[in-house]
Design a protein around this motif. Structure first.
Motif, short mmCIF file in Angstrom:
data_model
loop_
_atom_site.label_atom_id
_atom_site.label_comp_id
_atom_site.label_asym_id
_atom_site.label_seq_id
_atom_site.Cartn_x
_atom_site.Cartn_y
_atom_site.Cartn_z
N ARG A 197 0.82 -1.21 0.00
CA ARG A 197 0.00 0.00 0.00
C ARG A 197 0.85 1.27 0.00
O ARG A 197 0.61 2.21 -0.77
CB ARG A 197 -0.90 -0.02 1.24
N LEU A 222 2.79 1.74 -3.37
CA LEU A 222 1.92 2.11 -4.50
C LEU A 222 1.60 3.60 -4.53
O LEU A 222 1.08 4.10 -5.53
CB LEU A 222 0.62 1.29 -4.44
N ASN A 223 1.90 4.28 -3.45
CA ASN A 223 1.76 5.74 -3.45
C ASN A 223 2.80 6.41 -4.34
O ASN A 223 2.66 7.57 -4.71
CB ASN A 223 1.88 6.30 -2.02
N PRO A 248 3.47 2.82 -9.89
CA PRO A 248 2.33 2.02 -10.36
C PRO A 248 2.65 0.54 -10.22
O PRO A 248 3.82 0.15 -10.12
CB PRO A 248 2.19 2.43 -11.83
N PRO A 249 1.63 -0.32 -10.25
CA PRO A 249 1.85 -1.75 -10.01
C PRO A 249 2.91 -2.40 -10.89
O PRO A 249 3.75 -3.17 -10.40
CB PRO A 249 0.47 -2.36 -10.26
N HIS A 274 -2.72 -4.32 -8.45
CA HIS A 274 -3.84 -3.49 -8.93
C HIS A 274 -4.99 -3.53 -7.92
O HIS A 274 -5.65 -2.51 -7.69
CB HIS A 274 -4.31 -3.97 -10.31
N TYR A 322 -4.69 -4.04 -4.65
CA TYR A 322 -4.26 -3.22 -3.51
C TYR A 322 -4.38 -1.73 -3.82
O TYR A 322 -4.59 -0.91 -2.93
CB TYR A 322 -2.81 -3.55 -3.14
N ASP A 323 -4.25 -1.39 -5.11
CA ASP A 323 -4.30 0.01 -5.52
C ASP A 323 -5.71 0.59 -5.43
O ASP A 323 -5.88 1.81 -5.30
CB ASP A 323 -3.78 0.13 -6.95
N THR A 326 -6.58 -1.67 2.12
CA THR A 326 -5.51 -2.65 2.32
C THR A 326 -5.99 -3.85 3.11
O THR A 326 -5.65 -5.00 2.80
CB THR A 326 -4.33 -1.99 3.05
#
Length: 298
Positions: free
Chosen positions: A26, A29-30, A33-34, A90, A92-93, A97
């Motif tokens: 999590r 991903l900030n 990108p995945p 993706h 998790y994005d 979470t």
């Protein structure tokens, strides 16, 4: 006794590492990108595992396999890590979470169902009951207890997580049929998955730009503690112990510890329905363990 204590220590260390990965996904991903996050994580895992194998003198064994074995590794790499982690990250994005991390633990039950389809094994009443209990937990998590409206929050995210679980269970079945050393299989799947990600990197703009330092270190962390070091710790624990079932059952601590880390590092307030649903999922998995073990022996 010393070997048992060491096995327990190594297994607990592996479980603790795995428990941090949901938060690491999590937070990383900030910044990435995945597809970029998993690419850098795979490169890290590939390097780490190669160094480990070089130290213990097993690296050159990788050049001794047949064309069929390399092809088998290429096939399994398409399923996991390539497709599995792309879908997982993706999910998790776009999901909370705690929801993504918890639902992903449903894969052992899907292993039971896929074993029946692929290995032609009969599903016992015990296994059916276990699936019902675990899937009840899944429904509780995704609906947050709103059974009257059956609102599934983010259907795409939930669908991706369920696909991940199916892919991982399928990968497990394919992996059981491959009798090579675990480290050999692992490093080859990392290699092929990284190759598959290169065209993805080329097609998406900005993929080869230098990553933000936070995202880079997040990918390195995931590469080591999700795919590299943790796997080695777990294998060593299983090799040292005389009670594999006792060590294996420690993995059920991971989702509960993971929720604690998510609340601390990600800042999510853990819903009661998430915790209750996780208990149901784990209860179902434990109930099905006899069946899963039979599938593993096939």
């Amino acid at each position: 006794m010393k070997s048992q204590n060491k096995a327990l220590f190594l297994a607990l260390a592996a479980v603790l590492c795995w428990s941090t990965i949901g938060s690491a996904f999590r937070l990383s991903l900030n910044f990435l990108p995945p597809h970029r996050l998993i690419f850098y994580a795979l490169i890290t895992s590939l390097i780490f595992t190669a160094v480990y194998m070089a130290i213990n003198g097993s690296l050159f064994r990788l050049f001794s396999f047949s064309a069929k074995q390399y092809l088998y590794s290429a096939l399994t790499a398409l399923i996991n890590p390539f497709a599995y982690y792309l879908m997982l990250l993706h999910a998790y994005d776009i999901l909370p979470t705690q929801v993504a991390g918890t639902i992903n633990y449903i894969w052992p039950l899907l292993l039971v169902l896929l074993s029946a389809l692929v290995l032609k094994q009969k599903i016992s009443r015990r296994a059916i009951l276990a699936c019902f209990i675990s899937f009840s937990g899944l429904v509780l998590i995704v609906t947050r207890g709103r059974f009257d409206s059956l609102s599934f929050g983010n259907p795409l995210g939930v669908g991706l997580i369920l696909c991940c679980s199916i892919f991982f269970a399928l990968y497990w079945i394919l992996n059981m049929r491959d009798k090579r050393e675990a480290a050999d299989k692992l490093i080859l799947t990392y290699f092929f998955a990284a190759l598959y990600l290169i065209p993805v990197q080329c097609l998406l703009p900005g993929s080869w730009a230098l990553p933000p330092i936070q995202g880079f270190f997040g990918a390195v962390y995931i590469g080591i503690f999700e795919m590299g070091l943790t796997f080695i710790l777990w294998l060593k624990a299983l090799k040292l112990t005389t009670n594999t079932a006792r060590i294996s059952n420690l993995v059920f601590l991971s989702p509960f510890i993971s929720l604690f880390f998510i609340s601390i590092f990600v800042g999510e307030q853990i819903a009661f329905t998430t915790f209750a649903g996780l208990i149901l999922i784990v209860m179902g998995i434990i109930l099905s363990q006899t069946r899963v073990n039979k599938a593993s022996d096939a």
